[in-house]
Enzyme design. Structure first.
Site, PDB file in Angstrom:
ATOM      1  N   HIS A  82     -10.094   8.982  52.112  1.00 36.90           N
ATOM      2  CA  HIS A  82      -8.851   8.209  52.125  1.00 36.90           C
ATOM      3  C   HIS A  82      -9.159   6.766  52.491  1.00 36.90           C
ATOM      4  O   HIS A  82      -9.945   6.504  53.393  1.00 36.90           O
ATOM      5  CB  HIS A  82      -7.845   8.791  53.115  1.00 36.90           C
ATOM      6  CG  HIS A  82      -6.478   8.229  52.924  1.00 36.90           C
ATOM      7  ND1 HIS A  82      -5.604   8.726  51.999  1.00 36.90           N
ATOM      8  CD2 HIS A  82      -5.857   7.181  53.504  1.00 36.90           C
ATOM      9  CE1 HIS A  82      -4.481   8.019  52.024  1.00 36.90           C
ATOM     10  NE2 HIS A  82      -4.614   7.081  52.936  1.00 36.90           N
ATOM     11  N   ASP A 161       6.126  11.975  56.635  1.00 37.02           N
ATOM     12  CA  ASP A 161       5.358  10.775  56.292  1.00 37.02           C
ATOM     13  C   ASP A 161       5.874  10.156  55.006  1.00 37.02           C
ATOM     14  O   ASP A 161       5.922   8.937  54.875  1.00 37.02           O
ATOM     15  CB  ASP A 161       3.866  11.100  56.148  1.00 37.02           C
ATOM     16  CG  ASP A 161       3.103   9.870  55.677  1.00 37.02           C
ATOM     17  OD1 ASP A 161       3.092   8.880  56.433  1.00 37.02           O
ATOM     18  OD2 ASP A 161       2.580   9.866  54.552  1.00 37.02           O
ATOM     19  N   ARG A 168       8.589   2.154  55.877  1.00 39.35           N
ATOM     20  CA  ARG A 168       7.704   1.122  56.442  1.00 39.35           C
ATOM     21  C   ARG A 168       7.367   0.066  55.405  1.00 39.35           C
ATOM     22  O   ARG A 168       7.258  -1.118  55.704  1.00 39.35           O
ATOM     23  CB  ARG A 168       6.418   1.774  56.970  1.00 39.35           C
ATOM     24  CG  ARG A 168       6.640   2.553  58.250  1.00 39.35           C
ATOM     25  CD  ARG A 168       5.435   3.419  58.565  1.00 39.35           C
ATOM     26  NE  ARG A 168       4.226   2.653  58.693  1.00 39.35           N
ATOM     27  CZ  ARG A 168       3.031   3.062  58.262  1.00 39.35           C
ATOM     28  NH1 ARG A 168       2.878   4.244  57.702  1.00 39.35           N
ATOM     29  NH2 ARG A 168       1.976   2.302  58.407  1.00 39.35           N
ATOM     30  N   SER A 183       0.110   8.388  59.810  1.00 42.80           N
ATOM     31  CA  SER A 183       0.501   8.572  58.409  1.00 42.80           C
ATOM     32  C   SER A 183      -0.644   9.204  57.621  1.00 42.80           C
ATOM     33  O   SER A 183      -0.476  10.207  56.919  1.00 42.80           O
ATOM     34  CB  SER A 183       0.877   7.202  57.827  1.00 42.80           C
ATOM     35  OG  SER A 183       0.863   7.216  56.429  1.00 42.80           O
ATOM     36  N   LYS A 187      -1.197  13.656  56.536  1.00 39.98           N
ATOM     37  CA  LYS A 187      -1.351  14.147  55.157  1.00 39.98           C
ATOM     38  C   LYS A 187      -2.697  14.846  54.989  1.00 39.98           C
ATOM     39  O   LYS A 187      -2.795  15.903  54.390  1.00 39.98           O
ATOM     40  CB  LYS A 187      -1.317  12.987  54.165  1.00 39.98           C
ATOM     41  CG  LYS A 187       0.013  12.302  54.049  1.00 39.98           C
ATOM     42  CD  LYS A 187       0.001  11.295  52.920  1.00 39.98           C
ATOM     43  CE  LYS A 187      -0.696  10.004  53.251  1.00 39.98           C
ATOM     44  NZ  LYS A 187       0.129   8.923  53.729  1.00 39.98           N
TER      45      LYS A 187
HETATM   46  N1  URA Z   1      -2.149   4.556  53.844  1.00 35.08           N
HETATM   47  C1  URA Z   1      -1.332   5.567  54.308  1.00 35.08           C
HETATM   48  O1  URA Z   1      -1.381   6.687  53.834  1.00 35.08           O
HETATM   49  N2  URA Z   1      -0.494   5.263  55.305  1.00 35.08           N
HETATM   50  C2  URA Z   1      -0.435   4.040  55.864  1.00 35.08           C
HETATM   51  O2  URA Z   1       0.342   3.866  56.769  1.00 35.08           O
HETATM   52  C3  URA Z   1      -1.264   3.011  55.396  1.00 35.08           C
HETATM   53  C4  URA Z   1      -2.128   3.293  54.366  1.00 35.08           C
END
Ligand code: URA
Length: 457
Positions: A82, A161, A168, A183, A187
């Site tokens: 990620h 999220d 956000r 966040s 996930k």
């Molecule tokens: N990527 C995400 O999944 N969440 C964030 O808050 C910022 C970048």
């Protein structure tokens, strides 16, 4: 639920209890708390931060808002990557099929563009027909069959999220270590992973520009992962210039396809291979970085990785011909070449300016409801340090019409600066490796003293 006292407590620098976080997130997910109240609370978190126990409770509550994938009895290791978000960052599109073609399952669940940064889902959806919204059942079946999925958050995964992320994005509450960490990790922890590799961006185009903040974000996410049984490692990579050349959804997808065919720009390939090495090592399918790199290079060189991408596209309803012939991707109506205004050295290619311009051209969102135009964006062929001649083509603008081209040119004028010499050294492309055991400064010989940023981390 009476939210005002909680907002006020956070606003005044106090902490909410784990039970309060749990109840808040459950109520917000169920639609019992208004967006404006959650926005106020998020802003208080941006300004006041979260204590360690609050962050753990927030992450767990977001994770518990949905289901988790489970693969009991399946021996294939599952590793995801990620990125914390950048401009021109199309690594996921190359990396997921590449690593999957090396025998590691990649259940990649990505997001949409956030603020000035692009999102993997928007890039994938530039492929005609590509479906990123699979159900949890479909996702699991495809992962077992192909070893790779490229999807958005299913409604079952961390729905809290999903709502918070969208909120956000339009309320100026992205840039906060605890919110980003919760966040991402809520996930990722739902994916049933054997391990996780993070690409933490630093530099002016990152949500958290300072290296020390990047290292702190990395350590925060690693602790959340490790404490919940998911071995997690991170690389800090440069986002003080766009990654690769293309910025904009279809343009980036095309560049990722070219990368899978062995024609990727050097910086994109270096970051992709470095993350891929981490993933193969974390999966335990290779025992050394050198062997892992060779395996990745062979998978790319033999066409296996490109073939895997084709299979994934086809399985998810997209047109697999895009891999052989990227011209099936949607094309911009107006394309113009941008030339260097003067002779000299490129001193900056400012990613935030480019990312914002992609959004203004229609390639990102300014409200939750916006629909993105996949065709618009930039291809920038210079990097800081490159010498250019006045009149030399250094970029192209892809827009809907002449006014978009004008907007794009103005952004390029601001983003690309040319001088006599480099005044500021660009960040090393890959500067640190962070694990639960500490921070490795990759720019220094193994026994040299640590940098100040690494010492602070
Ligand atoms: N990527 C995400 O999944 N969440 C964030 O808050 C910022 C970048």
């Amino acid at each position: 639920m009476f939210v005002v006292p909680l907002i006020e407590r956070k606003r005044d620098g106090g902490a909410l209890t784990p039970e309060e976080w749990s109840a808040l997130i459950a109520a917000y997910t169920a639609g019992r708390i208004a967006d404006y109240q959650m926005s106020a609370l998020l802003m208080a978190v941006v300004l006041r931060g979260l204590e360690r126990a609050e962050l753990a409770a927030l992450t767990d509550a977001m994770l518990a808002s949905g289901q988790r994938l489970s693969f009991d009895g399946w021996a294939t290791p599952r590793v995801d990557k990620h990125s914390t978000g950048g401009v021109g960052d199309k690594v996921s599109l190359v990396l997921a099929p590449l690593v999957a073609s090396c025998g590691v399952a990649v259940p990649m669940m990505s997001g949409r563009g956030l603020g000035h940064t692009g999102g993997t889902l928007d890039k994938l959806e530039a492929i005609p027909g590509f479906r990123t919204a699979l159900s949890l059942g479909e996702a699991k079946a495809q992962l077992l069959k192909l070893g790779c999925i490229l999807i958005g958050q299913t409604p079952e995964i961390a729905p809290a999220d999903k709502k918070l992320y969208a909120l956000r994005d339009v309320t100026g509450t992205v840039e906060a270590i605890p919110l980003i960490a919760a966040s991402i990790m809520s996930k990722k922890l739902a994916e049933g992973l054997s391990a996780l590799v993070l690409d933490v961006k630093h530099g002016s185009g990152a949500f958290l520009p300072a290296t020390a903040q990047g290292l702190e974000l990395a350590r925060t996410m690693i602790a959340l992962g490790e404490d919940r049984g998911c071995p997690t490692a991170a690389l800090l990579t440069a986002m003080d210039r766009p990654l690769g050349r293309a910025c904009g959804n279809a343009l980036e997808t095309e560049e990722a396809i070219l990368a899978l065919r062995g024609e990727g720009p050097e910086d994109l390939m270096e970051v992709t291979y470095a993350l891929g090495v981490e993933m193969l090592l974390a999966a335990g399918v290779e025992s050394s970085a050198a062997k892992a790199k060779k395996r990745l290079e062979d998978a790319l060189g033999s066409g296996l990785a490109a073939e895997k991408f084709e299979q994934v596209i086809e399985a998810q309803g997209g047109n697999p011909k895009a891999v052989e012939d990227p011209s099936v991707l949607p094309q911009a109506q107006a394309v113009e070449v941008f030339a260097a205004r003067e002779t000299g050295v490129v001193t900056r290619v400012e990613p935030r300016t480019i990312g914002r311009a992609v959004v203004s051209l229609g390639g990102g969102r300014t409200t939750v409801e916006d629909v993105v135009d996949p065709t618009v964006g930039f291809v920038i062929t210079v990097k800081p340090g490159d010498k250019v001649l006045a009149g030399e083509p250094i970029a192209s603008v892809f827009a809907r019409d002449a006014s978009g081209v004008k907007l794009g040119f103005e952004a390029l004028e601001r983003a690309i600066t040319i001088g006599d010499r480099l005044t500021e050294r660009p960040l090393p492309l890959i500067s640190h490796r962070v694990t639960k055991d500490g921070v490795e400064d990759l720019t220094r010989p193994p026994h040299a003293p640590k940098s100040r940023a690494a010492r602070r981390a």
